[in-house]
Design a protein around this motif. Sequence first.
Motif, mmCIF file in Angstrom:
data_model
loop_
_atom_site.group_PDB
_atom_site.id
_atom_site.type_symbol
_atom_site.label_atom_id
_atom_site.label_comp_id
_atom_site.label_asym_id
_atom_site.label_seq_id
_atom_site.Cartn_x
_atom_site.Cartn_y
_atom_site.Cartn_z
ATOM 1 N N ILE A 30 0.843 -1.200 0.000
ATOM 2 C CA ILE A 30 0.000 0.000 0.000
ATOM 3 C C ILE A 30 0.878 1.249 0.000
ATOM 4 C CG2 ILE A 30 -1.631 1.375 1.366
ATOM 5 C CD1 ILE A 30 -2.923 -1.267 2.228
ATOM 6 N N GLY A 31 1.959 1.221 0.748
ATOM 7 C CA GLY A 31 2.886 2.353 0.764
ATOM 8 C C GLY A 31 3.457 2.628 -0.620
ATOM 9 N N PHE A 32 3.841 1.576 -1.334
ATOM 10 C CA PHE A 32 4.346 1.747 -2.701
ATOM 11 C C PHE A 32 3.264 2.310 -3.617
ATOM 12 C CE2 PHE A 32 7.609 -1.679 -1.718
ATOM 13 C CZ PHE A 32 8.676 -0.800 -1.717
ATOM 14 N N SER A 33 2.051 1.790 -3.492
ATOM 15 C CA SER A 33 0.949 2.253 -4.334
ATOM 16 C C SER A 33 0.650 3.727 -4.089
ATOM 17 C CB SER A 33 -0.311 1.421 -4.066
ATOM 18 O OG SER A 33 -0.121 0.070 -4.383
ATOM 19 N N LEU A 34 0.580 4.103 -2.819
ATOM 20 C CA LEU A 34 0.309 5.501 -2.483
ATOM 21 C C LEU A 34 1.463 6.402 -2.910
ATOM 22 C CD1 LEU A 34 -1.336 5.061 1.021
ATOM 23 C CD2 LEU A 34 -2.450 5.885 -1.072
ATOM 24 N N SER A 35 2.674 5.914 -2.785
ATOM 25 C CA SER A 35 3.839 6.694 -3.193
ATOM 26 C C SER A 35 3.816 6.947 -4.695
ATOM 27 C CB SER A 35 5.122 5.957 -2.799
ATOM 28 O OG SER A 35 6.253 6.633 -3.282
ATOM 29 N N PHE A 36 3.490 5.923 -5.468
ATOM 30 C CA PHE A 36 3.408 6.098 -6.920
ATOM 31 C C PHE A 36 2.353 7.139 -7.260
ATOM 32 C CE2 PHE A 36 1.449 5.369 -11.000
ATOM 33 C CZ PHE A 36 2.550 5.349 -11.837
ATOM 34 N N ARG A 39 3.486 10.683 -6.200
ATOM 35 C CA ARG A 39 4.526 11.230 -7.071
ATOM 36 C C ARG A 39 3.951 11.625 -8.428
ATOM 37 N NH1 ARG A 39 10.301 9.035 -9.089
ATOM 38 N NH2 ARG A 39 10.726 10.892 -10.285
ATOM 39 N N TRP A 40 3.067 10.810 -8.930
ATOM 40 C CA TRP A 40 2.456 11.078 -10.224
ATOM 41 C C TRP A 40 1.530 12.287 -10.128
ATOM 42 C CZ3 TRP A 40 -2.107 8.657 -13.039
ATOM 43 C CH2 TRP A 40 -1.969 8.807 -14.411
ATOM 44 N N ALA A 41 0.779 12.395 -9.036
ATOM 45 C CA ALA A 41 -0.165 13.505 -8.870
ATOM 46 C C ALA A 41 0.542 14.844 -8.698
ATOM 47 C CB ALA A 41 -1.076 13.242 -7.674
ATOM 48 N N THR A 42 1.727 14.836 -8.113
ATOM 49 C CA THR A 42 2.457 16.090 -7.890
ATOM 50 C C THR A 42 3.398 16.440 -9.030
ATOM 51 O OG1 THR A 42 4.169 14.940 -6.622
ATOM 52 C CG2 THR A 42 2.311 15.881 -5.374
ATOM 53 N N ASN A 43 3.352 15.665 -10.098
ATOM 54 C CA ASN A 43 4.159 15.952 -11.278
ATOM 55 C C ASN A 43 3.729 17.309 -11.834
ATOM 56 O OD1 ASN A 43 5.344 16.007 -13.840
ATOM 57 N ND2 ASN A 43 5.084 13.809 -14.129
ATOM 58 N N PRO A 57 -8.331 3.023 -12.239
ATOM 59 C CA PRO A 57 -7.986 1.720 -11.654
ATOM 60 C C PRO A 57 -6.950 1.818 -10.527
ATOM 61 C CG PRO A 57 -7.175 1.850 -13.919
ATOM 62 C CD PRO A 57 -8.007 3.065 -13.676
ATOM 63 N N ILE A 58 -6.054 2.797 -10.602
ATOM 64 C CA ILE A 58 -5.067 2.940 -9.521
ATOM 65 C C ILE A 58 -5.773 3.298 -8.219
ATOM 66 C CG2 ILE A 58 -3.140 4.319 -8.650
ATOM 67 C CD1 ILE A 58 -2.157 4.548 -11.575
ATOM 68 N N VAL A 59 -6.649 4.288 -8.276
ATOM 69 C CA VAL A 59 -7.360 4.717 -7.060
ATOM 70 C C VAL A 59 -8.279 3.605 -6.557
ATOM 71 C CG1 VAL A 59 -9.058 6.352 -6.165
ATOM 72 C CG2 VAL A 59 -7.149 7.180 -7.555
ATOM 73 N N LEU A 64 -9.262 -0.788 -2.559
ATOM 74 C CA LEU A 64 -9.431 -2.203 -2.207
ATOM 75 C C LEU A 64 -8.300 -2.675 -1.298
ATOM 76 C CD1 LEU A 64 -10.603 -3.787 -5.590
ATOM 77 C CD2 LEU A 64 -11.967 -3.368 -3.541
ATOM 78 N N GLN A 65 -7.092 -2.225 -1.563
ATOM 79 C CA GLN A 65 -5.962 -2.595 -0.706
ATOM 80 C C GLN A 65 -6.179 -2.081 0.716
ATOM 81 O OE1 GLN A 65 -2.195 -1.367 -2.427
ATOM 82 N NE2 GLN A 65 -2.856 -2.022 -4.448
ATOM 83 N N LEU A 66 -6.659 -0.844 0.850
ATOM 84 C CA LEU A 66 -6.898 -0.274 2.180
ATOM 85 C C LEU A 66 -8.018 -1.016 2.904
ATOM 86 C CD1 LEU A 66 -6.513 3.519 1.357
ATOM 87 C CD2 LEU A 66 -4.997 2.120 2.784
ATOM 88 N N LYS A 67 -9.059 -1.402 2.169
ATOM 89 C CA LYS A 67 -10.147 -2.182 2.778
ATOM 90 C C LYS A 67 -9.606 -3.528 3.249
ATOM 91 C CE LYS A 67 -14.350 -3.742 3.611
ATOM 92 N NZ LYS A 67 -14.417 -4.242 4.954
#
Length: 119
Positions: A30-36, A39-43, A57-59, A64-67
């Motif tokens: 989840i940390g990797f997913s949120l980090s990606f 980083r992509w959102a702040t580009n 699909p990323i969100v 689903l991962q958080l649930k």
Amino acid sequence: MPDPAPRREDQDRIDPAFRNGSITAVGIIIGFSLSFLSRWATNPAGWSAVDLFPVVPIVAGIMLQLKALADLLSIASLQLANYNRAKNLFLAGLVLAAIGIAVAIILDAAGISQQHLIG
């Protein structure tokens, strides 16, 4: 005297140490997913409508991962059926997030997206 046969409810439970390892692994992913996503959102590059194809699909996958993590943190996840449900939910979220990331990379490589992941 031999030990009595294990009770049925003991057979349908998982070891807490095994669940704890799963919680750790899920948390790291989840940390990797949120980090990606962060980083992509702040580009600084601009966003366009085509960027919704990977973002959705990323969100959804991260949700689903958080649930799944929330379910694994519940004491009820020591029951095998609940653990397997949370594990499958996590895997579905992981696949969704991976699909979104793959779409983002393809759009970037094709020069369609304004968000740049490569280079």
